[in-house]
Design an enzyme around this catalytic site. Sequence first.
Site, PDB file in Angstrom:
ATOM      1  N   HIS A 125     -52.997   0.895 -43.716  1.00 53.96           N
ATOM      2  CA  HIS A 125     -52.330   0.399 -44.927  1.00 53.96           C
ATOM      3  C   HIS A 125     -51.648   1.569 -45.639  1.00 53.96           C
ATOM      4  CE1 HIS A 125     -51.376  -1.988 -48.381  1.00 53.96           C
ATOM      5  NE2 HIS A 125     -52.079  -1.207 -49.179  1.00 53.96           N
ATOM      6  N   ASP A 148     -49.423   2.592 -48.627  1.00 57.73           N
ATOM      7  CA  ASP A 148     -48.819   2.257 -49.916  1.00 57.73           C
ATOM      8  C   ASP A 148     -47.536   3.054 -50.105  1.00 57.73           C
ATOM      9  OD1 ASP A 148     -50.788   0.490 -51.243  1.00 57.73           O
ATOM     10  OD2 ASP A 148     -52.115   2.218 -51.030  1.00 57.73           O
ATOM     11  N   ASP A 183     -53.707  -6.253 -49.657  1.00 56.28           N
ATOM     12  CA  ASP A 183     -53.945  -5.474 -50.882  1.00 56.28           C
ATOM     13  C   ASP A 183     -53.333  -6.017 -52.169  1.00 56.28           C
ATOM     14  OD1 ASP A 183     -55.297  -3.393 -52.058  1.00 56.28           O
ATOM     15  OD2 ASP A 183     -53.680  -1.943 -51.803  1.00 56.28           O
ATOM     16  N   ASP A 235     -56.640   2.600 -45.909  1.00 53.43           N
ATOM     17  CA  ASP A 235     -55.450   3.265 -46.432  1.00 53.43           C
ATOM     18  C   ASP A 235     -55.136   4.529 -45.631  1.00 53.43           C
ATOM     19  OD1 ASP A 235     -55.558   1.296 -48.310  1.00 53.43           O
ATOM     20  OD2 ASP A 235     -55.970   2.608 -50.014  1.00 53.43           O
ATOM     21  N   HIS A 283     -47.140  -3.423 -54.475  1.00 54.91           N
ATOM     22  CA  HIS A 283     -48.256  -3.844 -55.326  1.00 54.91           C
ATOM     23  C   HIS A 283     -48.896  -2.714 -56.126  1.00 54.91           C
ATOM     24  CE1 HIS A 283     -49.946  -3.076 -51.234  1.00 54.91           C
ATOM     25  NE2 HIS A 283     -50.839  -2.394 -51.936  1.00 54.91           N
TER      26      HIS A 283
END
Length: 1158
Positions: free
Chosen positions: A193, A195, A307, A444, A591
């Site tokens: 993941h 971000d 998420d 993450d 997000h």
Amino acid sequence: TMAQYCISLHVDCVGKNDFKMKISRQFTVFGSAIFCVVVFSLYLMLDHLQLDRIKNPINEERLQNLVILQDKIDHLERLLAENNKIIANIRDSVTNLRKSVNNDKGPLEAKNLSQGLVDLLPFAPIWVLIPSEDCQFSAQTYSKAADEMLDVYDMLSFDNPDGGVWKQGFDISYEENEWDQEPLQVVVVPHSHNDPGWLKTFDDYYRDQTQHILNNMVVKLHEDERRKMIWSEISYFSKWWNNIDIQKKDAVKKLIERGQLEMATGGWVMPDEANTHYFALIDQLLEGHQWLERNLGVKPKTAWAVDPFGHSPTQAYLFKQAGLSNMLIQRVHYSIKKHFATQKTLEFFWRQNWDQESSTDILCHMMPFYSYDVPHTCGPDPKICCQFDFKRLPGGRISCPWRIPPQVITSDNVQQRAHMLLDQYRKKSKLFMSKVVLAPLGDDFRYTDAQEWDQQFNNYQKLFDYMNSHPELNVQAQFGTISDYFEILRKVTGMDQAGMNKGVSPFPVLSGDFFTYADRDDHYWSGYFTSRPFYKRMDRMLESHLRAAEILYSLTLANIKMFGKPSNYPAVENYKLLTEARRNLGLFQHHDAITGTGKDWVVVDYGTRLFHSILNLKRVIVSSAHWLVLDDKNIYTYDPAKPLLQIDEVQPAQDVLPHKTVIKISATPRSVVVYNPIEQARSSVISIYVTTPHIRVLTAQGRPVIAQITAVWEHFTQASTEVFQVSFVAHVPPLGLAVYQMSEGVELHTELAHYMFLKKGGHVSVTGAEQFRVAIPQETVPVSVENPHLQLFVSSTTGLLEHSIKVDFVWYGTTSNKDKSGAYLFLPDGEAKKYSPSRPPVIRVTKGPVFSEVTTTFTHITHTLRLYNIQGVDGQAVEICNTVDIRGEFNQEIAMRITSDINSMNRFFTDLNGFQVQPRRTMSKLPLQANFYPMTSMAYLEDSNRRLTLLTAQSLGAASLKSGQLEVIMDRRLNQDDNRGLGQGVLDNKITANSFRLLLEPRNSAQEVTTVGVWVWVYGCIPLLRENNAPFSYPSLLSHISCTYLNHPLIQMATSVDPALLTPVPHSPLTSSFPCDIHLVNLRTIQSQEEGGGPSEQAALILHRKGFDCGFSSRNTGLLCSTTRGKVILFRQSYKHTCTCSYSKYLGWQGQACCCLQ
């Protein structure tokens, strides 16, 4: 108009009594004549069409005649609407003249209509024509077709007992022989993941981690074809793709062809689903999908959303319409997860709440446990699952918090470790209907270095080999992608493998949303609905500018092509600016971006991107408008250093509110070009800063326009003596450009505003306003402002709205418990406390012919209530502007509270992503913070008689904690972290402007509905309030249009060259307005396949047919459009195309000319 001219000729010729009689007779004769003309025209048209049918008996010709007949009927419908408008105009003209005569006003005092004055109050139809079919969608009888989240909320107690090893769940047991007949199938899905900004900026994350993950992926997946991986953030993938060589690109394509690498979702980011508007959700999904199609030739099948902090059915709908078959979600309230787990309904078909059939169903998997990290994905016991996260092996940088580390899998321990892991898989499978288990393997920014790839894949492969080689275990385990999992699931449950159809399904159907999210205890994530509101507003501004620029750019390319001559219009340069803006907007939908949950410097990075894109989009708008308003295209020149037009609003920096530029006015006329970015003709007030109060405003045809001059206030009671504001009503065609002329001079139609200042118990000193009439009463006086539709009563001591609808401001503090409010969480210290300023506010009342307003200055808020003196849409609502500054506060949140006498009880409504409305219930069994919900574009209260709607120009958190009450949190300043990983509070507050409109609408009674044939002529077609248990609701048509006006204001541009050298001309690209219920979401030029990234000759036209509640009056709403059964006539250069937007169909954007959103 001709009618006004004919009537005005008699003003000087007849006496007062004769005048009344003549007017009455002339109105009767004139109206009858128009009616006869219409009827006769209908007869001739239908007769002509009938003759055509007789003369052309051949089948093909009959078919062609049917097409012609349909077109002419459509044209006839428009003519009826236009005739209706004409009759309304005559009626209003006569009414105005009668009032003038009755008030003993002579011909010199009355307006001289023969001079062609553009009236301040534009004529509009008395009612909106609505075919009864257009009301059927919102009027459908509710029959429960799916389980509803509202019912689930009613059912649950929301307690939180200790569930054992699965703290928020329950003990799980099974029998050893349960899989004897059907073996357990385990699909382990490796993922990372990433971000696009959170604790680091997008670029820093890419440099430090993401590029290494992707580089290692290519090498490590090629080492063993059994290895799989999924990727979802195309923003990162595209950046990496642009920096790798052709050999590595070919290797990636081979991985995709072999099914080892799956692009899940395919959006530019994994977006937030609470604060995002559906325009931006579509745009970032389209940008990602177009990139994948252009570079990899793939189309995603499955969505992956682990998420986002709560989930919206709007996102599910868009996934379905974009061609995806399946989706996965994670962050859902722990009590809801537990309930679904006990019912084995964690997998379901997610259906839209308005869908009475199954056209919107998409198969959804809800992850059952606390998080998407490895300790919470293999099974219910995180202490055991953590031992199978091999990145946490001893000696690494991270370890298991339960202090039992993983072990390298060897021949000595593989049996024991495999049985331990299998036990977790089996327990997890007991929560689902099928014997297929999904086990995500990632977290993450995982798989950054080669060692982790080897640790995870080698150890898991040994466990899989052992399990699969022992048939007595009745398990088949493998690496897979998320689509692999869904394919196996569909196969074992007997569902359709094609993807879109559910076939025979064992899964339930569910409708509703998953807000507000709580991950433990009373920790509700309702704080991020408002966190960093300055940037939430900036996001909406970028959306508006991007949409305006996209449409204007596409229209300009088409116009250049039609013109047929070479142009130095910067098509490629502008397209690159558009592409950059699309991607910056898409990035901000992440997000941890629009949510306001990033580190301070990350927020600055996002804000800088938004800021620069707005500047660049203004360049696109200006250069495109320049071309379109030229009468002689041969003189077009593009000079970015000296543009013909300049937008009159400037934002100095990314963290400062925009302000208006000042236009120098002289005796030589100065042109102002006004762009209407919406698809209906529009009459709205625009305001321009000028250098003189003595100003004339003329239309492009030279007719004078009523204008209002107001002061520009440097401080609340100090006016500028050099700058003034001129305001007037601009009439602009749909998607068109209007031109107005301004020059210095005395003009009877330009009026100075009047002012009154009030302050309880104090003296007010006003300076710089010598040009204006200023009153400073020493005693308390009543304060009210009004327009043709509304009257507002304002307190003379607080400056706030009072009487039947009241406005107040309140404070929320934070709890004294260990866990406190932060960027994510809202943990208040109880009910709100009334805002009490330290000193009495100064109240400034402005009244004029164009608008009237009351502005009140408190310590932390400048609050303005404005009414536009216009019969159009803008005149129907109260405009509320709050400029908020809480930079000096400690752990405070400020909210605006609206209190009414509407008997809404515990029920209210908020929109989801500006796309649909979700009914809400305020529940006493939930803590206060749980009853706040995201409000993207509107919230409303209603009873059997009225509806009160608050429209918003930015996403914020909203609640209705008492009957008749609606409140919105406008800003938050929090001094601590809330322990969700950010590691800081929210202390970077800005001076923030929040814009709203407040709309009060009466609901029709059964006696008020008037229907003629298939048309609703006067009021509407749903006389009764919808059942209270219905899981859906719809805004009124007026509310839809008002919200569009609020979020897509007119754009005004002043010429910057000598008007003697160049005079712009109006431009109208459409022959008529779109229907009231059809919104042009975007007209987006598609990128060329050729090198260079320029535009192609294709554009994506995305239309949204909006459902609306016909139970509200359509009389005197100011709407200049009607509805047409979902049909839109699109005129192209060589043919006419009819696009029909049904309520149940959406045409996917790839390879389609017209895309219709329900």
